[in-house]
Design a protein around this motif. Structure first.
Motif, PDB file in Angstrom:
ATOM      1  N   PHE A 270      -6.942  -1.949  -3.749  1.00  0.00           N
ATOM      2  CA  PHE A 270      -6.921  -2.469  -2.380  1.00  0.00           C
ATOM      3  C   PHE A 270      -8.326  -2.724  -1.830  1.00  0.00           C
ATOM      4  O   PHE A 270      -8.529  -2.695  -0.615  1.00  0.00           O
ATOM      5  CB  PHE A 270      -6.128  -1.522  -1.470  1.00  0.00           C
ATOM      6  N   HIS A 271      -9.299  -2.934  -2.706  1.00  0.00           N
ATOM      7  CA  HIS A 271     -10.673  -3.277  -2.309  1.00  0.00           C
ATOM      8  C   HIS A 271     -11.300  -2.198  -1.428  1.00  0.00           C
ATOM      9  O   HIS A 271     -12.029  -2.508  -0.490  1.00  0.00           O
ATOM     10  CB  HIS A 271     -10.709  -4.631  -1.585  1.00  0.00           C
TER      11      HIS A 271
ATOM     12  N   PHE B 199       0.816  -1.214   0.000  1.00  0.00           N
ATOM     13  CA  PHE B 199       0.000   0.000   0.000  1.00  0.00           C
ATOM     14  C   PHE B 199       0.855   1.271   0.000  1.00  0.00           C
ATOM     15  O   PHE B 199       0.579   2.192  -0.773  1.00  0.00           O
ATOM     16  CB  PHE B 199      -0.968   0.017   1.189  1.00  0.00           C
ATOM     17  N   ILE B 200       1.849   1.340   0.868  1.00  0.00           N
ATOM     18  CA  ILE B 200       2.636   2.572   0.992  1.00  0.00           C
ATOM     19  C   ILE B 200       3.335   2.931  -0.320  1.00  0.00           C
ATOM     20  O   ILE B 200       3.202   4.069  -0.795  1.00  0.00           O
ATOM     21  CB  ILE B 200       3.605   2.509   2.193  1.00  0.00           C
TER      22      ILE B 200
ATOM     23  N   LEU C 253      -8.374   1.943   8.216  1.00  0.00           N
ATOM     24  CA  LEU C 253      -9.499   1.354   8.951  1.00  0.00           C
ATOM     25  C   LEU C 253      -9.744  -0.111   8.597  1.00  0.00           C
ATOM     26  O   LEU C 253     -10.377  -0.833   9.368  1.00  0.00           O
ATOM     27  CB  LEU C 253     -10.775   2.167   8.715  1.00  0.00           C
ATOM     28  N   ARG C 254      -9.234  -0.528   7.446  1.00  0.00           N
ATOM     29  CA  ARG C 254      -9.410  -1.911   6.995  1.00  0.00           C
ATOM     30  C   ARG C 254      -8.060  -2.458   6.517  1.00  0.00           C
ATOM     31  O   ARG C 254      -7.914  -2.830   5.354  1.00  0.00           O
ATOM     32  CB  ARG C 254     -10.431  -1.947   5.864  1.00  0.00           C
ATOM     33  N   PRO C 255      -7.061  -2.539   7.393  1.00  0.00           N
ATOM     34  CA  PRO C 255      -5.682  -2.838   6.984  1.00  0.00           C
ATOM     35  C   PRO C 255      -5.424  -4.265   6.495  1.00  0.00           C
ATOM     36  O   PRO C 255      -4.375  -4.527   5.945  1.00  0.00           O
ATOM     37  CB  PRO C 255      -4.872  -2.558   8.255  1.00  0.00           C
ATOM     38  N   SER C 256      -6.341  -5.154   6.675  1.00  0.00           N
ATOM     39  CA  SER C 256      -6.080  -6.529   6.241  1.00  0.00           C
ATOM     40  C   SER C 256      -6.355  -6.738   4.752  1.00  0.00           C
ATOM     41  O   SER C 256      -6.282  -7.853   4.256  1.00  0.00           O
ATOM     42  CB  SER C 256      -6.927  -7.507   7.062  1.00  0.00           C
ATOM     43  N   LEU C 257      -6.661  -5.680   4.065  1.00  0.00           N
ATOM     44  CA  LEU C 257      -7.012  -5.788   2.652  1.00  0.00           C
ATOM     45  C   LEU C 257      -5.782  -6.107   1.805  1.00  0.00           C
ATOM     46  O   LEU C 257      -4.738  -5.498   1.947  1.00  0.00           O
ATOM     47  CB  LEU C 257      -7.655  -4.493   2.173  1.00  0.00           C
TER      48      LEU C 257
ATOM     49  N   ILE D 256      -6.413   6.605   1.940  1.00  0.00           N
ATOM     50  CA  ILE D 256      -5.527   6.331   3.078  1.00  0.00           C
ATOM     51  C   ILE D 256      -6.334   5.965   4.319  1.00  0.00           C
ATOM     52  O   ILE D 256      -6.045   4.967   4.993  1.00  0.00           O
ATOM     53  CB  ILE D 256      -4.599   7.538   3.337  1.00  0.00           C
ATOM     54  N   VAL D 257      -7.363   6.748   4.625  1.00  0.00           N
ATOM     55  CA  VAL D 257      -8.177   6.498   5.825  1.00  0.00           C
ATOM     56  C   VAL D 257      -8.887   5.157   5.727  1.00  0.00           C
ATOM     57  O   VAL D 257      -8.882   4.367   6.684  1.00  0.00           O
ATOM     58  CB  VAL D 257      -9.180   7.649   6.057  1.00  0.00           C
ATOM     59  N   GLU D 258      -9.502   4.883   4.586  1.00  0.00           N
ATOM     60  CA  GLU D 258     -10.203   3.599   4.455  1.00  0.00           C
ATOM     61  C   GLU D 258      -9.238   2.431   4.577  1.00  0.00           C
ATOM     62  O   GLU D 258      -9.549   1.415   5.199  1.00  0.00           O
ATOM     63  CB  GLU D 258     -10.979   3.526   3.135  1.00  0.00           C
ATOM     64  N   TYR D 259      -8.068   2.574   4.004  1.00  0.00           N
ATOM     65  CA  TYR D 259      -7.078   1.489   4.119  1.00  0.00           C
ATOM     66  C   TYR D 259      -6.642   1.294   5.580  1.00  0.00           C
ATOM     67  O   TYR D 259      -6.509   0.167   6.048  1.00  0.00           O
ATOM     68  CB  TYR D 259      -5.855   1.760   3.245  1.00  0.00           C
TER      69      TYR D 259
END
Length: 163
Positions: free
Chosen positions: A133-134, A3-4, A61-65, A56-59
């Motif tokens: 990233f869904h 992601f980063i 909040l849902r980091p296992s994506l 960024i915020v959604e990722y």
């Protein structure tokens, strides 16, 4: 893990586009270009800034994506189409609406085939980038907001080129 680097690439790409737009704006103004649509431009900037923040915020909040490599491939293909569209406009490409007096719309590259290929690309980016990233919420919310914004934007641009 991916992601980063992905989001850094997207942000760098967007900042590079703003740099090119600023450089092109200087040239356009030196050619006597007139700017249109100033009233809605801050909303476009806000929309695209909030789009990145939302990703960024959604990722977070849902980091296992996990990364979706099909959407990543679509994004890479879209970058190629974007490069073709922007390079076809050359110094005339900008994030703002400018018209040099006496000039007509560019009619080369994808602009021979479509009236607004760059807006088609933006529509696709708003969907595809978060979907790598869904990030469904960002994709849906900003697709709707972008559709509203592009309705205003394209209406202004069509009026400019109808003169």
């Amino acid at each position: 893990m991916y992601f980063i680097p992905f989001i850094v690439f997207v942000i760098t790409q967007r900042l590079s586009e703003l740099y090119i737009a600023r450089r092109n704006e200087k040239w356009l103004r030196s050619e006597g270009a007139i700017e249109y649509g100033r009233g809605h431009y801050p909303y476009i900037v806000a929309l695209h800034t909030l789009f990145i923040i939302s990703i960024i915020v959604e990722y977070i909040l849902r980091p296992s994506l996990s990364m979706d490599f099909v959407f990543l491939l679509l994004f890479i293909l879209l970058l190629g189409f974007k490069f073709w569209a922007l390079s076809s406009l050359g110094k005339y490409w900008n994030t703002k609406i400018f018209r040099v007096p006496g000039s007509g719309p560019v009619k080369k590259g994808p602009y021979k085939l479509f009236k607004h290929p760059n807006y088609f690309i933006v529509i696709c980016e708003i969907v595809i980038i978060p979907m790598v990233f869904h990030l469904y919420y960002t994709a849906v919310i900003f697709t709707v907001l972008n559709a509203i914004m592009l309705t205003v934007r394209i209406r202004v641009e069509n009026k400019v080129w109808a003169k």
